[in-house]
Design a protein around this motif. Structure first.
Motif, PDB file in Angstrom:
ATOM      1  N   GLY A 402      56.175 -30.737   1.321  1.00 25.45           N
ATOM      2  CA  GLY A 402      55.623 -29.701   2.191  1.00 25.45           C
ATOM      3  C   GLY A 402      56.122 -29.791   3.623  1.00 25.45           C
ATOM      4  O   GLY A 402      55.984 -28.846   4.391  1.00 25.45           O
ATOM      5  N   ALA A 495      56.647 -27.382  -7.514  1.00 22.39           N
ATOM      6  CA  ALA A 495      56.658 -27.681  -6.084  1.00 22.39           C
ATOM      7  C   ALA A 495      57.954 -27.184  -5.441  1.00 22.39           C
ATOM      8  O   ALA A 495      57.939 -26.597  -4.358  1.00 22.39           O
ATOM      9  CB  ALA A 495      56.496 -29.186  -5.864  1.00 22.39           C
ATOM     10  N   ARG A 499      58.170 -24.413  -2.662  1.00 25.79           N
ATOM     11  CA  ARG A 499      58.745 -24.841  -1.390  1.00 25.79           C
ATOM     12  C   ARG A 499      59.722 -23.795  -0.878  1.00 25.79           C
ATOM     13  O   ARG A 499      59.751 -23.480   0.308  1.00 25.79           O
ATOM     14  CB  ARG A 499      59.444 -26.178  -1.627  1.00 25.79           C
ATOM     15  CG  ARG A 499      59.978 -26.860  -0.401  1.00 25.79           C
ATOM     16  CD  ARG A 499      60.558 -28.202  -0.812  1.00 25.79           C
ATOM     17  NE  ARG A 499      60.813 -29.030   0.348  1.00 25.79           N
ATOM     18  CZ  ARG A 499      61.953 -29.037   1.013  1.00 25.79           C
ATOM     19  NH1 ARG A 499      62.933 -28.258   0.636  1.00 25.79           N
ATOM     20  NH2 ARG A 499      62.113 -29.826   2.068  1.00 25.79           N
ATOM     21  N   GLN A 503      58.406 -21.991   2.493  1.00 28.71           N
ATOM     22  CA  GLN A 503      58.883 -22.687   3.675  1.00 28.71           C
ATOM     23  C   GLN A 503      59.640 -21.736   4.597  1.00 28.71           C
ATOM     24  O   GLN A 503      60.537 -21.042   4.172  1.00 28.71           O
ATOM     25  CB  GLN A 503      59.795 -23.831   3.269  1.00 28.71           C
ATOM     26  CG  GLN A 503      59.869 -24.890   4.330  1.00 28.71           C
ATOM     27  CD  GLN A 503      60.398 -26.174   3.735  1.00 28.71           C
ATOM     28  OE1 GLN A 503      61.169 -26.140   2.794  1.00 28.71           O
ATOM     29  NE2 GLN A 503      60.003 -27.286   4.300  1.00 28.71           N
ATOM     30  N   ARG A 523      51.678 -25.163   7.802  1.00 32.15           N
ATOM     31  CA  ARG A 523      52.959 -24.615   8.263  1.00 32.15           C
ATOM     32  C   ARG A 523      52.709 -23.274   8.957  1.00 32.15           C
ATOM     33  O   ARG A 523      51.656 -22.659   8.736  1.00 32.15           O
ATOM     34  CB  ARG A 523      53.903 -24.437   7.076  1.00 32.15           C
ATOM     35  CG  ARG A 523      54.198 -25.753   6.335  1.00 32.15           C
ATOM     36  CD  ARG A 523      54.940 -26.747   7.219  1.00 32.15           C
ATOM     37  NE  ARG A 523      56.242 -26.249   7.610  1.00 32.15           N
ATOM     38  CZ  ARG A 523      57.359 -26.377   6.884  1.00 32.15           C
ATOM     39  NH1 ARG A 523      57.326 -27.015   5.737  1.00 32.15           N
ATOM     40  NH2 ARG A 523      58.512 -25.898   7.318  1.00 32.15           N
ATOM     41  N   TRP A 527      50.726 -21.889   5.036  1.00 32.17           N
ATOM     42  CA  TRP A 527      50.746 -22.798   3.892  1.00 32.17           C
ATOM     43  C   TRP A 527      50.120 -24.131   4.312  1.00 32.17           C
ATOM     44  O   TRP A 527      50.451 -24.666   5.365  1.00 32.17           O
ATOM     45  CB  TRP A 527      52.210 -22.975   3.503  1.00 32.17           C
ATOM     46  CG  TRP A 527      52.477 -23.829   2.330  1.00 32.17           C
ATOM     47  CD1 TRP A 527      51.666 -24.125   1.296  1.00 32.17           C
ATOM     48  CD2 TRP A 527      53.720 -24.495   2.079  1.00 32.17           C
ATOM     49  NE1 TRP A 527      52.313 -24.928   0.404  1.00 32.17           N
ATOM     50  CE2 TRP A 527      53.570 -25.170   0.861  1.00 32.17           C
ATOM     51  CE3 TRP A 527      54.930 -24.596   2.761  1.00 32.17           C
ATOM     52  CZ2 TRP A 527      54.601 -25.937   0.306  1.00 32.17           C
ATOM     53  CZ3 TRP A 527      55.948 -25.343   2.215  1.00 32.17           C
ATOM     54  CH2 TRP A 527      55.782 -26.003   0.993  1.00 32.17           C
ATOM     55  N   VAL A 529      48.770 -28.203   3.318  1.00 31.11           N
ATOM     56  CA  VAL A 529      48.913 -29.369   2.447  1.00 31.11           C
ATOM     57  C   VAL A 529      47.814 -30.365   2.799  1.00 31.11           C
ATOM     58  O   VAL A 529      47.589 -30.652   3.984  1.00 31.11           O
ATOM     59  CB  VAL A 529      50.300 -30.022   2.647  1.00 31.11           C
ATOM     60  CG1 VAL A 529      50.415 -31.319   1.856  1.00 31.11           C
ATOM     61  CG2 VAL A 529      51.411 -29.053   2.251  1.00 31.11           C
ATOM     62  N   TRP A 573      48.132 -28.226  -2.569  1.00 28.85           N
ATOM     63  CA  TRP A 573      48.845 -27.209  -1.765  1.00 28.85           C
ATOM     64  C   TRP A 573      48.059 -25.909  -1.815  1.00 28.85           C
ATOM     65  O   TRP A 573      47.652 -25.466  -2.907  1.00 28.85           O
ATOM     66  CB  TRP A 573      50.235 -26.945  -2.349  1.00 28.85           C
ATOM     67  CG  TRP A 573      51.278 -27.949  -1.974  1.00 28.85           C
ATOM     68  CD1 TRP A 573      51.095 -29.136  -1.356  1.00 28.85           C
ATOM     69  CD2 TRP A 573      52.685 -27.820  -2.224  1.00 28.85           C
ATOM     70  NE1 TRP A 573      52.304 -29.780  -1.207  1.00 28.85           N
ATOM     71  CE2 TRP A 573      53.289 -28.988  -1.728  1.00 28.85           C
ATOM     72  CE3 TRP A 573      53.487 -26.849  -2.815  1.00 28.85           C
ATOM     73  CZ2 TRP A 573      54.668 -29.212  -1.808  1.00 28.85           C
ATOM     74  CZ3 TRP A 573      54.855 -27.068  -2.889  1.00 28.85           C
ATOM     75  CH2 TRP A 573      55.442 -28.234  -2.387  1.00 28.85           C
TER      76      TRP A 573
END
Ligand code: GLC
Length: 576
Positions: A402, A495, A499, A503, A523, A527, A529, A573
């Motif tokens: 993450g 994942a 991602r 991301q 993020r 997002w 974590v 997540w």
């Protein structure tokens, strides 16, 4: 050069839109001899990699990094290179290499190759020429040949030129029998090898050495290679002025540039030269330094945009599975990377260390000596808590995937593979095992050929593997985990896919949490974590929307969670 696209007036190369692909890439390390064997000789090969491109693509990685596949006697698993611009015939041909790159690129996967500039093998043309020439000859000048010291028993060169030990045990010097010059036929000079006897160190003050590595970089970049992993990057520049300074242990004890062997200031002009070569290409070729130096701004110098662009950061790899360590390391590395213009790297496992699922299964606080003692006991004592090791490894991986920066994954970790700690001693190949007179077992246990299926001979790897596979590989085989909800392979696939989708920008915000064992970050796109490093369930941070749960390292599918708690040693997540 095939890929140099200068703008019309021959000025600066145009900036390719993909120039930054590496900054947040998931890079999968292939140890070619142990990946997949296409011709049944028991050794993985390049066509084996090509044949598994579908698997790699489905895994969702952005790039592969291949450990050396160059001609080699394998005294150090291929890190003893005979010829930097060729392929070991046992692993394929240059045509096979080109086919592999083409198939990777067709799958949208970039290719990084290993460059080994600190030393060649003793079968390299230049080293053979050095041995065939007299002391003081131009052929010797490309390596580190020195006269020995008087042994007090009548031999004026009977002792090695310094007390430096080899990284793999024993002295870092080997004496040669001269074949030319006044001492022909008798013992003469010594040459330096910081690693095995078969790995003579280059003299990086020599312009031909510098030029030849530029040629090697261009050779592979011209073949479409996207980046380079630079072996022992911190070791190239050495202070060999006489008298050589004493350094009875190789570990870097200072980090101010005064060490005679590692992390010297003048190493950076070498990499500035490499950057000039890498920037001849469009997009510029990426590079990552393997530099096991303490984390200070000195390590970041390797990663500057004017040098390699990235340096491995082994801090998480060396850290215990703990909230404080993970959070402070991530914070520090991200802020330093940002300050230097690099992007951070993350790694838990590679071909040089005990697989992290096994490390996390052993008592917290185990030292390198403890880990070797465990290997020497064939993995029997202390008894590893395997379930815990795998649980923690999965949680650590989701914590790391993450984060902004590049994630370097080692083949087999996506299967939750453990270290093979009980390899029969007669099968061991790591030079460490031999050079320490069978007291340090070395790195073979993480290099055992991969299990692809649970039903085929040799677990679908190919011929009888060069290191034997244990029976417990069967249930962990890729085929046995494929499509199985909650398997480690499916966790990595999910994942890596998320991602890519989630991301965006290279930053994050740390979130407050009620428990000191829980670390959480968000993020810029929302997002989130959350990792619980503790051994008991913990309260989720305030404001977490359970309906947005998309992935759990504990194997629970999205929607299955209806409590405000996070399971022990697990990561969740949450989508924006
Ligand atoms: C690097 C490699 C390791 C090798 C050594 C000498 O540390 O990762 O496998 O033995 O360099 O080349």
């Amino acid at each position: 050069m095939t890929e140099l696209h200068l703008s019309g007036d021959g000025a600066a190369p145009s900036v390719h839109p993909d120039a930054n692909w590496w900054r947040q890439a998931a890079v999968y390390q292939i140890y070619p001899r142990s990946f997949a064997d296409s011709n049944g000789d028991g050794m993985g090969d390049l066509p084996g990699v090509t044949a598994r491109m579908g698997y790699l693509s489905e895994l969702g990685i952005d790039a592969i990094w291949l450990s050396p596949f160059y001609p080699s006697a394998l005294a150090d698993g291929g890190y003893d290179v005979d010829d930097y611009r060729n392929v070991d015939p046992r692993l394929g041909s240059l045509d096979d290499f080109d086919a592999m790159v083409a198939s990777a690129h067709a799958a949208g996967i970039r290719v990084i190759v290993d460059v080994v500039p600190n030393h060649s093998s003793n079968r390299h043309e230049w080293f053979k020429a050095a041995l065939a020439s007299a002391p003081g000859s131009p052929e010797r000048a490309r390596y580190q040949f020195f006269d020995g010291l008087p042994d007090g028993k009548g031999d004026d060169g009977g002792l090695p030129p310094s007390d430096w030990p080899s990284h793999f045990g024993g002295p870092a010097w080997t004496r040669v029998v001269e074949t030319a010059g006044p001492r022909a036929g008798s013992l003469g000079q010594w040459y330096l090898h910081l690693f095995a006897t078969e790995q003579p160190d280059f003299n990086w003050d020599h312009p031909e050495v510098r030029e030849d590595f530029h040629t090697t970089l261009r050779f592979w970049a011209d073949r479409g290679v996207d980046g380079f992993r630079v072996d022992v990057a911190h070791g190239l520049a050495k202070d060999m002025s006489l008298p050589l300074r004493s350094k009875p242990a190789l570990k870097i004890l200072v980090d101010d540039g005064t060490d005679p062997l590692f992390d010297r200031d003048d190493v950076h002009e070498i990499f500035a030269g490499w950057r000039t070569v890498l920037n001849e290409y469009d997009p510029p070729r990426a590079a990552v330094a393997e530099a096991w130096v303490p984390f200070t701004e000195r390590r970041l110098k390797y990663a500057r945009p004017t040098e390699l662009g990235q340096a491995f950061n082994f801090d998480l790899l060396e850290a215990p599975f703990s909230a404080d360590d993970f959070r402070s390391i991530a914070e520090k590395c991200l802020s330093e990377a940002e300050a230097s213009g690099a992007s951070s790297t993350w790694v838990f496992s590679n071909h040089d260390v005990i697989r992290h699922a096994s490390r996390y299964a052993l008592p917290d606080g185990s030292t390198p000596e403890d880990l070797n003692a465990w290997l020497m006991a064939d993995g029997a004592t202390p008894v590893p808590d395997v379930a815990r090791g795998v649980r923690r490894a999965r949680a650590a991986t989701l914590f790391m995937l993450g984060l902004p920066g590049s994630a370097y994954l080692y083949q087999g970790e996506e299967l939750g593979l453990l270290e093979v700690a009980d390899l029969p001693r007669e099968s061991l190949q790591d030079p460490t095992w031999f050079r320490t007179l069978n007291t340090i077992k070395g790195r073979d246990g993480c290099r055992v050929p991969l299990p692809w299926t649970s039903t085929d001979a040799n677990f679908g790897f190919g011929g009888t593997p060069w290191l034997p596979q244990p029976e417990w590989f069967g249930p962990l085989a890729a085929g046995a985990q494929d499509g199985v909800a909650g398997s480690t392979l499916e966790l990595y696939r999910a994942a890596l896919k998320l991602r890519r989708e989630l991301q965006a920008e290279e930053s994050l915000q740390w979130l407050a949490s009620a428990s000191p064992e829980v670390v959480s970050y968000r993020r810029p796109n929302g997002w989130q974590v959350v990792t619980n490093f503790g051994a008991v369930p913990a309260q989720l941070p305030a404001g977490v929307d359970l309906s947005k749960l998309v992935l759990s390292s504990g194997g629970a599918a999205a929607g299955e969670f209806d409590t405000e708690m996070i399971a022990p040693e697990s990561t969740l997540w949450f989508a924006p």
